[in-house]
Scaffold this motif. Structure first.
Motif, PDB file in Angstrom:
ATOM      1  N   LEU A   1       0.845  -1.192   0.000  1.00  0.00           N
ATOM      2  CA  LEU A   1       0.000   0.000   0.000  1.00  0.00           C
ATOM      3  C   LEU A   1       0.878   1.238   0.000  1.00  0.00           C
TER       4      LEU A   1
ATOM      5  N   MET B   1      -3.253   0.677  -3.649  1.00  0.00           N
ATOM      6  CA  MET B   1      -2.762  -0.700  -3.566  1.00  0.00           C
ATOM      7  C   MET B   1      -2.063  -1.000  -4.889  1.00  0.00           C
TER       8      MET B   1
ATOM      9  N   ALA C   1      -5.596  -6.105   1.477  1.00  0.00           N
ATOM     10  CA  ALA C   1      -5.440  -4.646   1.577  1.00  0.00           C
ATOM     11  C   ALA C   1      -6.249  -4.104   2.755  1.00  0.00           C
TER      12      ALA C   1
END
Ligand SMILES: *Cc1c(COP(=O)(O)O)cnc(C)c1O
Length: 511
Positions: A108, A118, A261
């Motif tokens: 990230l 991302m 994520a």
């Protein structure tokens, strides 16, 4: 990990109105496309609650992949999936190991208090398709064993640029597979083309097609259903399978990185576990964003999915007007992997939201008339989850320049389309304050010419010079797998007409 109960999940074609044929995930992956022309979908979805998300947060990426995938591919074992994921997302393919002892293939980058990127392009071909295509050949190999299939799989791919190379890298020299890739001769970047025509491996073949991506994809779909080609392949002990995102084995690995994520955003205190986020996805075939939708439907706290398109804005119009109309001009853009007028995976969304009978009708109208209008009820359901925006070429270039100048972040044209669309979304929805995850799908060096031109306003001499100048200008480095392409041997120089695609496949099968 196994303290979470696993429900067996079967798969069904999006056009199977009576749900006549329910098959295992391995069978769905082996087949790719359903015999009735539909796509395979899970009959039901697993649910991930906060307890699972909290547990996932403590794992490294391959462990997360095994845990998440196990819930969708229930005829694969957790250990089996873990060893595949470790091999697919190894540090030598996806960069240095992270704190948790595995490669972190999806780092990230926090650009502002609201926007987190991302990056999905740290794999062998510098585009996000590696995320799926490094794992999928392993899922297919295992599927051949699990289903007792004899012979080998012949993978056919139509590519708008990135899939082709990523599939070639994923499948090259994999046992019991052969792979043939068709790309639109004038529709891919110079670097993408070089990557493909110089491909190594004994079981690979590449051909340019005189036409656009849809011509190539339509050609491949036709070959899949052509009895003469199927018979010719059978004689060689081969059967068709697909690596396009119409194959569930391609889609499933993409679900994982949304979970990953989300967990990373929580670990980095961008959100708290349980907070809802929005996601912007640069979209072409609707595969990547559909994986995010599946994650959301499986319990990941996602509110709005912003579907970002380029000038080929068929999806923007679909989301806003409820009409899918492919009868329009096709544009070649600087984000070529999104130059698509038939977004195949949209069929999966129609199925999820309206069921097989309605889906079959829409698909029939699409193939016969090139257009369909969804019911008001379905349109409402689509708009509850999705917002559609598009960025034209100028907006895309401006986003590259602005993101670099204001945020010191160099992004590729596909990612820039996402940034431009996200700004539109914010302007039109000032009340929405959730954190945004922006999906970055390619290295800026994969499209160095366009990026260089957008930032400097000067014409690039050629892609390779542009990459060198971009590096000098920004102090960033091109990924090593993109350097030295021009000195590799060209193995597949040929360009053919769409009508010759079937013959090429038969010739290749005989080799
Ligand atoms: C394939 C691709 C896309 C589009 O993804 P879909 O899953 O087809 O919607 C976007 N950006 C890049 C760089 C790609 O290669």
């Amino acid at each position: 990990m196994s303290r979470f109960y696993i429900d067996e999940i079967k798969y069904v074609s999006t056009r199977d109105i009576e749900k006549k044929e329910l098959i295992s995930s391995a069978e769905a992956i082996r087949r790719g496309l359903a015999p009735d022309g539909g796509l395979y979908m899970p009959v039901s979805l697993p649910h991930f609650g906060i307890a699972e998300l909290s547990m996932l947060s403590k794992l490294n990426y391959p462990e997360r992949a095994a845990f998440v995938l196990r819930r969708y591919l229930t005829d694969y074992g957790e250990d089996e999936l873990l060893s595949m994921a470790k091999a697919a997302y190894s540090a030598d393919k996806f960069g240095p190991a992270d704190k948790k002892g595995g490669a972190n293939p999806t780092p990230l980058r926090r650009l502002s208090s609201r926007n987190t990127v991302m990056e999905l392009w740290h794999g062998p071909t510098s585009a996000f398709k590696d995320m799926a295509l490094q794992l999928m050949p392993r899922l297919l190999s295992a599927a051949l064993e699990k289903t007792g299939a004899e012979g080998g799989a012949c993978i056919l791919v139509a590519t708008s640029g990135d899939t082709g190379k990523a599939a070639l890298e994923g499948y090259k020299d994999v046992d019991r597979t052969k792979i043939m890739v068709f790309y639109p001769a004038e529709g891919v970047s110079a670097v993408q083309k070089l990557q493909m025509i110089t491909q190594e491996g004994e079981n690979v073949c590449v051909a340019g097609v005189d036409g656009n991506f849809d011509d190539a994809q339509t050609g491949v779909k036709r070959i899949f259903r052509d009895p003469a080609v199927t018979k010719a392949l059978e004689e060689k002990g081969l059967f068709f399978s697909s690596a396009n995102s119409i194959n569930w084995g391609r889609l499933a690995p993409q679900i994982v990185y949304y979970f990953s994520a989300y967990c990373d955003m929580a670990s980095e205190n961008i959100i708290k576990l349980g907070d809802e986020i929005d996601i912007t996805v640069p979209t072409g075939n609707f595969g990547n964003i559909f994986a995010a939708y599946i994650a959301a439907e499986s319990g990941l706290p996602i509110r709005k999915l912003i579907c970002a398109s380029n000038t080929n804005k068929v999806l923007t119009d679909f989301i806003n007007d409820g009409v899918y109309d492919r009868r329009r001009e096709f544009y070649t853009t600087i984000s070529p992997s999104m130059d698509i007028l038939i977004s195949s995976n949209l069929e999966r969304l129609l199925y999820s939201m309206s069921g097989p009978a309605e889906t079959a009708e829409y698909m029939k109208a699409l193939s016969e008339e090139g257009v369909y209008k969804i019911s008001p009820k379905l349109h409402k359901a689509v708009q509850r989850r999705f917002a559609g925006h598009f960025a034209d070429e100028d907006a895309c270039r401006a986003a590259i320049k602005e993101t670099y100048e204001k945020k010191h972040y160099l992004c590729d044209p596909h990612t820039a389309v996402a940034f431009a669309c996200l700004e539109q979304y914010r302007r039109e929805n000032p009340g929405e304050t959730r954190k945004m995850l922006v999906v970055s799908t390619a290295s800026p060096y994969k499209f160095a010419g366009s990026v260089f031109e957008a930032i400097t306003g000067d014409m690039a001499k050629d892609e390779l010079t542009a990459a060198a100048e971009l590096s000098a200008l920004t102090g960033t480095k091109p990924p090593k797998q993109l350097t030295g392409l021009e000195s590799r041997e060209v193995r597949f120089p040929g360009v053919i007409s769409p009508d010759d695609m079937a013959n090429e496949v038969i010739k290749f099968a005989g080799r």
